[in-house]
Design an enzyme around this catalytic site. Structure first.
Site, PDB file in Angstrom:
ATOM      1  N   LYS A 171       0.852  -1.162  -0.226  1.00 52.15           N
ATOM      2  CA  LYS A 171       0.155   0.165   0.144  1.00 52.15           C
ATOM      3  C   LYS A 171       0.936   1.139   0.079  1.00 52.15           C
ATOM      4  O   LYS A 171       2.112   1.145   0.206  1.00 52.15           O
ATOM      5  CB  LYS A 171      -0.900   0.039   1.249  1.00 52.15           C
ATOM      6  CG  LYS A 171      -2.061  -0.980   1.058  1.00 52.15           C
ATOM      7  CD  LYS A 171      -2.888  -0.920   2.364  1.00 52.15           C
ATOM      8  CE  LYS A 171      -4.068  -1.933   2.525  1.00 52.15           C
ATOM      9  NZ  LYS A 171      -4.955  -1.905   1.423  1.00 52.15           N
ATOM     10  N   ARG A 182     -10.626 -11.346   1.095  1.00 49.56           N
ATOM     11  CA  ARG A 182     -11.403 -12.166   0.711  1.00 49.56           C
ATOM     12  C   ARG A 182     -10.687 -13.765   0.794  1.00 49.56           C
ATOM     13  O   ARG A 182     -11.364 -14.875   0.858  1.00 49.56           O
ATOM     14  CB  ARG A 182     -11.768 -11.853  -0.772  1.00 49.56           C
ATOM     15  CG  ARG A 182     -10.573 -11.740  -1.481  1.00 49.56           C
ATOM     16  CD  ARG A 182     -10.841 -10.964  -2.982  1.00 49.56           C
ATOM     17  NE  ARG A 182     -10.812  -9.416  -2.526  1.00 49.56           N
ATOM     18  CZ  ARG A 182     -11.269  -8.663  -3.337  1.00 49.56           C
ATOM     19  NH1 ARG A 182     -11.391  -8.885  -4.679  1.00 49.56           N
ATOM     20  NH2 ARG A 182     -11.091  -7.379  -3.298  1.00 49.56           N
TER      21      ARG A 182
HETATM   22  N1  BES Z   1      -8.251  -3.689   4.240  1.00 50.71           N
HETATM   23  C1  BES Z   1      -8.370  -3.405   2.776  1.00 50.71           C
HETATM   24  C2  BES Z   1      -9.600  -2.450   2.643  1.00 50.71           C
HETATM   25  C3  BES Z   1     -10.019  -1.279   3.155  1.00 50.71           C
HETATM   26  C4  BES Z   1      -9.417  -0.022   2.576  1.00 50.71           C
HETATM   27  C5  BES Z   1     -10.211  -1.198   4.527  1.00 50.71           C
HETATM   28  C6  BES Z   1      -9.470   1.102   2.916  1.00 50.71           C
HETATM   29  C7  BES Z   1     -10.433   0.341   4.937  1.00 50.71           C
HETATM   30  C8  BES Z   1     -10.096   1.341   4.322  1.00 50.71           C
HETATM   31  C9  BES Z   1      -8.401  -4.797   1.784  1.00 50.71           C
HETATM   32  O1  BES Z   1      -7.450  -5.669   2.288  1.00 50.71           O
HETATM   33  C10 BES Z   1      -7.684  -4.092   0.692  1.00 50.71           C
HETATM   34  O2  BES Z   1      -6.557  -3.606   0.527  1.00 50.71           O
HETATM   35  N2  BES Z   1      -8.485  -4.245  -0.430  1.00 50.71           N
HETATM   36  C11 BES Z   1      -8.061  -3.755  -1.651  1.00 50.71           C
HETATM   37  C12 BES Z   1      -8.551  -4.505  -2.668  1.00 50.71           C
HETATM   38  C13 BES Z   1      -8.201  -4.429  -4.251  1.00 50.71           C
HETATM   39  C14 BES Z   1      -6.664  -4.709  -4.202  1.00 50.71           C
HETATM   40  C15 BES Z   1      -8.932  -5.117  -4.929  1.00 50.71           C
HETATM   41  C16 BES Z   1      -8.594  -2.265  -2.012  1.00 50.71           C
HETATM   42  O3  BES Z   1      -9.849  -1.875  -1.410  1.00 50.71           O
HETATM   43  O4  BES Z   1      -7.882  -1.345  -2.641  1.00 50.71           O
HETATM   44 MN    MN Z   2      -5.593  -5.430   1.664  1.00 48.50          MN
END
Ligand code: BES
Ligand code: MN
Ligand code: ZN
Length: 495
Positions: A278, A352
């Site tokens: 991230k 997921r």
């Molecule tokens: N934990 C995150 C989702 C999230 C994002 C929670 C912002 C709270 C605030 C999840 O694991 C994630 O990183 N999801 C990605 C999925 C994508 C790579 C398809 C996302 O939402 O960017």
């Molecule tokens: Mn994630």
């Protein structure tokens, strides 16, 4: 905190403070009018001077009015009279409670005007009073070394006016349990990732089961997880030095052993994104990525505390998602516990993956319903913002129950569609499907992925990425959707 109900003689009640509502344009409510009569019109006089307009959330503390048992009156703005709704009432009491906690007032009687009974009945009045008082009393479990402020003076809160005191008292008891459960969630979720690890979550589950004979905890360590062939969960965990844990918390409060309700929580104790790392801004907030797990622990605590006549199973997939030499890579293909293969195209779509193995594990309980709770997608935050959680599922009745529970508990969710077309986006050339479906409809494709593991189950999914915690000055866990889940469980327990 001692909660109770006042039934009559508001003006002569021996409490420190009466909490009265004032509508916009300085209109005293019905309760206020009776108090005003007892004190010789002093309230109307004060309002006529224009000292207090009754804007929603404003408060004014008045002391030593003649003719009253109470030494103080807290005027609290309720906004426009004709828009009085459950949410307005709740906001008003929340504002009053916060104001009272800044004083040395030790006891109070709530005499705010109530909306229509269909909006807020005697039971939910009690629920709201205890729950919101608890929320106002919540102190963040920070690790600051400065001395903590002294405990609040407020010790006693009387709810009213009510028609049936016993009904409100039941609401108060339930509301107190909801507030306790919310603080369990918040305390766990607020802890940093270096303290709240998968192992720590497992220890908390074990400790909880020690405190309640109705609860049993089983913790699967890495070897046991491997025996369950949870290839997706292990793939996420393999980049971290923190070993994963799979936690099974079972509550048996029903006489017979009915098919259980299974709650599944995403327990990513820190989500760096893994190799698909991230961006740095706000990455600290990914310590909240175990909020779903915290809700599951909170819900089982509540069930045990209230001895709900239910059979519940909590499943928590607890991992840390980190990059590293052993970490899973984009393009890797893993086999889930269900036997289906998954091409991991983005290691940041880890929630997921771990949930898929947990949802598959739920099958062995032949559940009446399965509900997973997860901070799953940023796309859900884009779709719904921070007011509603995303709700999807494969069972219309279960979905409706959750929507209604969210309404009643003022912890709302909003249904997103989960139709078959979205599955297209998960197609992979190399495995049964991919773990991402592109940018469009991201909250839905994530749920579609989960749906591959819940066929034949009655299943619903709550995406709480936008609601489980707050950023900014009030950064921290919100305690959502514990009230929603609690309401759902209380309703199921009553049927
Ligand atoms: N934990 C995150 C989702 C999230 C994002 C929670 C912002 C709270 C605030 C999840 O694991 C994630 O990183 N999801 C990605 C999925 C994508 C790579 C398809 C996302 O939402 O960017
Ligand atoms: Mn994630
Ligand atoms: Zn995540």
């Amino acid at each position: 905190m001692e909660f109770g109900v006042w039934t009559k003689g508001l003006a002569t009640l021996s409490v420190d403070c009466l909490v009265l509502g004032v509508f916009e344009e300085a209109q005293l409510g019905a309760q206020g009018a009776s108090v005003d009569a007892a004190c010789g019109g002093r309230l109307r006089k004060l309002l006529a001077r224009g000292d207090f307009a009754g804007r929603a959330g404003d408060t004014l503390l008045v002391s030593d009015l003649p003719g009253l048992g109470a030494t103080h009156v807290l005027l609290t703005g309720m906004g426009p009279a004709k828009q009085l709704q459950r949410r307005t009432w709740r906001k008003t009491w929340a504002a009053a409670a916060h104001a009272l906690l800044r004083t040395r007032i030790a006891s109070c009687a709530i005499a705010l005007d109530r909306p229509d009974a269909r909006e807020l009945d005697d039971y939910y009045l009690g629920r709201a009073v205890a729950e919101l008082t608890g929320a106002a009393l919540y102190r963040i479990n920070d690790l600051k070394t400065a001395r903590k402020p002294p405990p609040p003076a407020l010790k006693k809160v009387l709810a009213g006016p009510v028609r049936r005191a016993a009904t409100t008292e039941r609401g108060l008891a339930h509301g107190e349990a909801v507030a306790m459960a919310q603080s369990v969630q918040r305390d766990l979720a607020n802890l940093p990732g270096n303290i709240c690890t998968p192992t720590y979550l497992a220890e908390q589950a074990r400790a909880l089961a020690k405190r309640h004979t109705s609860l049993r905890a089983r913790v699967l360590d890495e070897a046991a997880i491997r025996r369950e062939k949870m290839g997706c969960l292990l793939a996420v965990a393999q980049g971290s030095h923190q070993p994963p844990r799979f936690i099974v918390l079972e509550y048996q409060g029903a006489k017979k052993s009915p098919a259980p309700i299974v709650l599944v929580g995403k327990g990513v104790t820190f989500d760096s994104g893994g190799i698909s790392l991230k961006d740095p801004p706000g990455m600290d907030e990914m310590k909240f990525d175990m909020s779903g797990a915290a809700v599951v622990i909170a819900a089982l605590t509540l069930a045990a505390q209230l001895r709900l006549p239910l059979h519940l199973v909590g499943l928590i997939a607890a991992v840390e998602n980190m990059p590293g030499g052993r970490a899973v890579k984009p393009g890797d293909i893993v086999t889930s516990a269900s036997g289906q293969t998954v091409e991991i195209l983005n290691t940041d779509a880890e929630g997921r993956l771990i949930l898929s193995d947990a949802l598959h594990y739920a099958r062995r309980f032949h559940p009446a319903a399965v509900i997973d709770i997860a901070t799953l997608t940023g796309a859900c935050v884009v779709a719904l913002g921070h007011h509603h959680a995303g709700l999807m599922g494969n069972d219309a009745t279960l979905v409706r129950e959750l929507l209604e529970a969210g309404q009643r508990a003022d912890d709302r969710c909003w249904q997103l569609p989960l139709t078959e077309e979205y599955a297209e986006q998960l197609k992979s050339n190399f495995a049964d499907f991919a773990n991402i479906g592109g940018r469009d409809g991201g909250a839905i494709t994530a749920a579609t992925f989960l749906g591959k593991f819940t066929q034949g189950l009655k299943w619903a999914h709550l995406d709480v990425a936008g609601t489980a915690y707050q950023s900014g000055a009030a950064k921290g866990s919100t305690g959502r959707p514990t009230a929603l889940i609690a309401d759902f469980l209380l309703k199921r327990a009553a049927r």
